[in-house]
Design an enzyme around this catalytic site. Structure first.
Site, short mmCIF file in Angstrom:
data_model
loop_
_atom_site.label_atom_id
_atom_site.label_comp_id
_atom_site.label_asym_id
_atom_site.label_seq_id
_atom_site.Cartn_x
_atom_site.Cartn_y
_atom_site.Cartn_z
N LEU A 33 0.82 -1.22 0.00
CA LEU A 33 0.00 0.00 0.00
C LEU A 33 0.85 1.26 0.00
CD1 LEU A 33 -2.73 -0.92 2.66
CD2 LEU A 33 -2.96 -0.96 0.17
N THR A 37 11.67 4.86 3.28
CA THR A 37 13.02 4.28 3.37
C THR A 37 13.12 3.08 4.30
OG1 THR A 37 13.52 5.99 5.02
CG2 THR A 37 14.23 6.40 2.74
N LYS A 40 7.33 -0.43 5.27
CA LYS A 40 6.41 -0.86 4.23
C LYS A 40 5.08 -1.23 4.87
CE LYS A 40 9.81 -2.64 0.90
NZ LYS A 40 10.22 -3.80 0.08
N VAL A 41 3.98 -0.84 4.21
CA VAL A 41 2.65 -1.17 4.71
C VAL A 41 1.93 -2.00 3.65
CG1 VAL A 41 0.45 -0.29 5.54
CG2 VAL A 41 2.56 0.96 6.07
N LYS A 56 2.02 -3.28 9.14
CA LYS A 56 3.10 -2.30 9.12
C LYS A 56 4.41 -3.02 9.42
CE LYS A 56 4.61 2.20 10.76
NZ LYS A 56 4.25 3.43 11.52
N ASP A 147 2.89 13.92 14.51
CA ASP A 147 2.95 13.71 13.06
C ASP A 147 1.55 13.74 12.45
OD1 ASP A 147 4.15 13.32 10.63
OD2 ASP A 147 4.48 11.17 10.88
#
Length: 361
Positions: A33, A37, A40-41, A56, A147
């Site tokens: 998805l 860096t 990854k999801v 995740k 965030d």
């Protein structure tokens, strides 16, 4: 807060040894998805129940196990809230990654839905109200998200009536001392932007309030108000001058907003964190119109305030290429003596390196 810290320490001790396994033994139909860096999801289907989840996966090589566990626990701890992404009570380790499972947002995140001109007054308020509700809960637990951005707001229906805040990789407790990363972000508050790289600053809920103000602007316009909350940024400088009443000239990018919304943004986008209002201030303004009536769809900006739209027609690569071609053309069409050629090349290289991507247009 003591309960949060003690619970995390207890969990960390219990989970120091994560069983190494292959993901295909637990999940099928894995589909990428998003990635950066070191993260990854994936969307995936559980083999035991057939339910869809988001996985995740964080690189072991660049992530401490304690940092991974801190994010996992923080998300688990906050999961009961209806506007926070649910984290399932399972963490894994593969040969290269640490991973945990979360609920899958079927419509993706906000970054894929906010285009030039924004999402409109009503839909923006829907999103903002839910994010405020989540942030209030987080702050009551004496934690700070740090965030709040489009990529971390996940959508569960196309009308934006159900969204959830996720990604707690940067979450910290109030008062924690953290190091400044080398990143230039339009979301960062001035106290973070001004911090020296690799030196620290203290975490406070006012940092989430600032990012909430940026979120409101972005949802209504589809653009950022500035590239960095730094006085060297001309758009931010004009905002601060107007805020401090050094000028009566309103910053062009804010001319589409009603007086009531401007009053709210003054309180959220206050440069001094100790004077900044909390996120709950937003509730007082939800019944007010936020956008001035215009004769055309979308938001109009004058030439001096043009920037990269979130739903831009050009990619960043094309914009950089155009800027470099323009620079090269200007140097080639300005004849100079041969003896100055090397100095001209050095100057050209310096100008290319100084290109500000967010203010290219």
């Amino acid at each position: 807060m003591a309960d949060v810290i003690s619970s995390f320490k207890s969990l960390s001790t219990k989970m120091q040894e994560l069983a190494t396994l292959e993901m295909d033994r637990l999940f099928s139909d894995m589909r990428l998805l998003a990635e950066n860096t070191n993260v990854k999801v994936y969307a995936a289907t559980r083999l035991d129940s057939g339910s869809s989840v988001a996985l995740k996966c964080v690189q072991k090589e660049t992530t401490k196990k304690t940092d991974f566990l801190r994010e996992f626990y923080c998300n688990s701890y906050l999961s009961p809230h209806p506007n926070i992404v649910t984290c399932y009570d399972e963490a894994y380790a593969t040969e290269a990654y640490y991973a945990f499972a979360q609920e899958l947002a079927p419509v993706g995140d906000m970054s894929k839905h906010v285009k030039r001109g924004g999402v409109g007054d009503k839909r923006a308020k829907r999103v903002v109200e839910q994010v405020v509700f989540a942030l209030e809960y987080i702050h009551k637990k004496e934690l700070v998200h740090r965030d709040v951005c489009l990529e971390n707001i996940f959508i569960f229906d196309h009308g934006l009536s159900r969204v959830k805040l996720g990604d707690f990789g940067n979450a910290e407790r109030v008062g924690a001392f953290v190091k400044k990363l080398k990143v230039r972000s339009p979301w960062a508050p001035p106290e973070v932007s001004l911090a020296v790289y690799n030196e620290g600053y203290y975490v406070h809920s006012a940092q989430d309030a600032w990012q909430l103000g940026i979120l409101i602007f972005v949802c209504l316009t589809g653009s950022y108000p500035w590239s960095s909350a730094d006085i060297t940024d001309r758009h931010y400088k004009s905002w601060v001058a107007w805020l401090k009443r050094k000028t009566t000239k309103m910053p062009p990018r804010f001319k589409c907003f009603t007086p009531r919304l401007l009053r709210l943004l003054r309180r959220l986008l206050e440069p001094k964190p100790e004077k900044r209002y909390g996120v709950e201030e937003v509730y007082k303004y939800l019944s007010d119109p936020w956008l001035l009536q215009v004769d055309h769809p979308g938001i109009s900006f004058d030439k001096c305030s043009s920037d990269i739209w979130l739903g831009q027609m050009w990619s960043l690569q094309r914009l950089v290429e155009k800027k470099m071609v323009d620079l090269l053309h200007s140097y080639l069409t300005q004849p100079e003596p041969v003896k100055k050629e090397s100095r001209r090349c050095v100057r050209f290289a310096a100008e290319v390196e100084a290109i500000d991507i967010v203010n290219l247009v």
